[in-house]
Motif scaffolding. Structure first.
Motif, PDB file in Angstrom:
ATOM      1  N   VAL A 139     -23.582  44.393  20.216  1.00  0.00           N
ATOM      2  CA  VAL A 139     -24.361  45.222  19.299  1.00  0.00           C
ATOM      3  C   VAL A 139     -23.590  45.322  17.984  1.00  0.00           C
ATOM      4  CG1 VAL A 139     -25.398  47.492  18.887  1.00  0.00           C
ATOM      5  CG2 VAL A 139     -25.330  46.558  21.218  1.00  0.00           C
ATOM      6  N   CYS A 140     -24.284  45.109  16.868  1.00  0.00           N
ATOM      7  CA  CYS A 140     -23.649  45.146  15.544  1.00  0.00           C
ATOM      8  C   CYS A 140     -24.379  46.146  14.653  1.00  0.00           C
ATOM      9  CB  CYS A 140     -23.680  43.767  14.883  1.00  0.00           C
ATOM     10  SG  CYS A 140     -23.025  42.421  15.881  1.00  0.00           S
ATOM     11  N   VAL A 141     -23.714  47.216  14.285  1.00  0.00           N
ATOM     12  CA  VAL A 141     -24.269  48.201  13.348  1.00  0.00           C
ATOM     13  C   VAL A 141     -23.165  48.562  12.362  1.00  0.00           C
ATOM     14  CG1 VAL A 141     -25.325  50.473  13.041  1.00  0.00           C
ATOM     15  CG2 VAL A 141     -25.863  49.119  15.086  1.00  0.00           C
ATOM     16  N   MET A 142     -23.435  48.382  11.079  1.00  0.00           N
ATOM     17  CA  MET A 142     -22.447  48.685  10.045  1.00  0.00           C
ATOM     18  C   MET A 142     -22.289  50.192   9.882  1.00  0.00           C
ATOM     19  SD  MET A 142     -24.910  47.639   6.781  1.00  0.00           S
ATOM     20  CE  MET A 142     -23.686  46.531   6.192  1.00  0.00           C
ATOM     21  N   GLN A 143     -21.116  50.635   9.449  1.00  0.00           N
ATOM     22  CA  GLN A 143     -20.898  52.068   9.294  1.00  0.00           C
ATOM     23  C   GLN A 143     -21.544  52.610   8.023  1.00  0.00           C
ATOM     24  OE1 GLN A 143     -16.801  53.437   9.305  1.00  0.00           O
ATOM     25  NE2 GLN A 143     -17.431  55.440  10.040  1.00  0.00           N
ATOM     26  N   VAL A 144     -21.400  51.895   6.926  1.00  0.00           N
ATOM     27  CA  VAL A 144     -22.021  52.287   5.656  1.00  0.00           C
ATOM     28  C   VAL A 144     -22.714  51.068   5.074  1.00  0.00           C
ATOM     29  CG1 VAL A 144     -21.622  53.081   3.293  1.00  0.00           C
ATOM     30  CG2 VAL A 144     -20.336  54.107   5.184  1.00  0.00           C
ATOM     31  N   ASN A 145     -23.992  51.225   4.735  1.00  0.00           N
ATOM     32  CA  ASN A 145     -24.726  50.087   4.193  1.00  0.00           C
ATOM     33  C   ASN A 145     -24.276  49.778   2.776  1.00  0.00           C
ATOM     34  OD1 ASN A 145     -27.408  49.107   2.553  1.00  0.00           O
ATOM     35  ND2 ASN A 145     -27.237  48.189   4.574  1.00  0.00           N
ATOM     36  N   ASN A 146     -24.120  48.498   2.485  1.00  0.00           N
ATOM     37  CA  ASN A 146     -23.603  48.081   1.182  1.00  0.00           C
ATOM     38  C   ASN A 146     -24.603  48.233   0.049  1.00  0.00           C
ATOM     39  OD1 ASN A 146     -24.721  45.826   2.842  1.00  0.00           O
ATOM     40  ND2 ASN A 146     -24.551  44.684   0.929  1.00  0.00           N
ATOM     41  N   GLU A 147     -25.903  48.253   0.352  1.00  0.00           N
ATOM     42  CA  GLU A 147     -26.903  48.351  -0.712  1.00  0.00           C
ATOM     43  C   GLU A 147     -27.315  49.785  -1.004  1.00  0.00           C
ATOM     44  OE1 GLU A 147     -30.145  45.649  -1.130  1.00  0.00           O
ATOM     45  OE2 GLU A 147     -29.250  44.192   0.239  1.00  0.00           O
TER      46      GLU A 147
END
Length: 358
Positions: A133-141
């Motif tokens: 499972v891959c979920v980023m901590q803070v979205n770059n956009e």
């Protein structure tokens, strides 16, 4: 010029530059040696790398090791390709292309939805054969902060691994709950060309890049003492300046919201990193706006996708129409930004938007 593109890259900290200089010495110096050799100069270079490793590790959870890479893209590929084969890779709909493109290349890819606030809630079902499972901590956009701790628990409950892209959060907020974490130095005032993958103790990865196996027998290639020393210095500074940086960011955010009060914020205003102001004015021609505001460095999308002409998958993912997405801009600010720069930039941007009748 006024720089407001901190999500694309941050200014190199003077402390990081100073830490790098010794290891860039040419003839007559002692800092250019290969750290994987066995003589005195090499041992000194190796010691600098291990000091930097400790400084970077101090910002990660306990119980893991830091593997240096050329950046977050390589770290993500090492994590996703080296952690196994087969099964489904589940990713949020707003992941960076380093994750989305790799997941699709690996085969079975399951997309996790995000809501209108740009949040990927951990209540969604995972396919039975999910292995990662891959979920980023803070979205770059759009800067939204995801519930990564909850997703880590969900992944563990499904006997899957959890990878967190912490590129935008490392050194700014606490990074917790993951089996693997990817970072890039130039996002926290270190140099470009160096990043790392944190791997939980007990988790073995397969080699993705074969060769000398310099990094724990997993990642091959000669390490750069200069780049790594710069990264270590930037991590040490981020650790020491965390509270001060957070306070400064809040002041900048409050001022920016006042200056752009008649713009619509894309994504949650509360569950977000306050150094990222992604906003829109319906009907805005962003290409014309950027041309009219050449002295202000900002973005109409993520840096890696700029110029492609494609609508942002992140803005589409939170329900914006193509027209709304293409009327959006992103301002990024941080440690070295000033209130005066924000005031000046807002005047330029708002005047240019008004010239379009908006």
């Amino acid at each position: 010029m006024i720089y407001l593109d901190y999500q694309a890259s941050t200014p190199l900290a003077p402390e990081a530059r100073d830490a790098m200089m010794r290891w860039l010495d040419g003839p007559g110096g002692t800092g250019f040696a290969n750290p994987h050799s066995s003589h005195k100069m090499a041992r000194q270079a190796k010691a600098a790398i291990e000091l930097a490793r400790d400084r970077v590790a101090a910002l990660f959870p306990p119980g893991g090791r830091v593997i240096f890479t050329s950046g977050a893209t390589e770290a993500i590929n090492l994590a996703m390709r080296g952690s196994g084969t087969g099964g489904t890779v589940a990713i949020s709909a707003i992941e960076h292309s380093a994750v989305t493109d790799t997941a699709r290349a690996l085969g079975k890819c399951h997309i996790l939805d995000v809501d209108k606030d740009g949040l990927c809630t951990a209540t969604q079902d995972l396919p039975e054969d999910t292995r990662l499972v891959c979920v980023m901590q803070v979205n770059n956009e759009i800067g939204t902060v995801q519930p990564t701790l909850e997703w880590h628990r969900r992944a563990k409950g499904a006997n899957a691994l959890f990878l967190c892209d912490a590129v935008q959060s490392f050194g700014k907020i606490e990074v917790t709950g993951a089996d693997m974490i990817a970072i890039s130095a130039h996002k926290f005032h270190g140099p470009k060309g160096i990043g790392a993958l944190w791997v939980r103790d007990g988790l073995d990865l397969a080699q993705v890049q074969t060769g000398g196996g310099q990094e724990f027998g997993i990642r091959s290639g000669t390490l750069s003492p200069a780049l790594i020393a710069g990264m270590g210095a930037a991590a040490k500074l981020a650790n020491e300046a965390l509270d001060r940086d957070v306070e400064h960011l809040e002041q900048l955010w409050t001022r920016a919201r006042d200056l752009f009060s008649d713009w619509t914020v894309n994504g949650s205003e509360t569950a977000r990193m306050h150094g990222n102001l992604n906003m829109r004015r319906d009907g805005l021609d962003t290409s014309r706006l950027m041309s009219d505001c050449r002295e202000v460095m900002f973005s109409a999308g993520s840096a890696c996708a700029s110029g492609s002409g494609k609508t942002s998958h992140v803005l589409r993912g939170i329900g914006l129409t193509d027209a709304q997405a293409k009327s959006s801009i992103r301002l990024g600010f941080g440690r070295y930004s000033t209130i005066e720069e924000l005031d000046q930039a807002a005047g330029i941007i708002n005047t240019a938007a008004a010239a379009q009748g908006l």
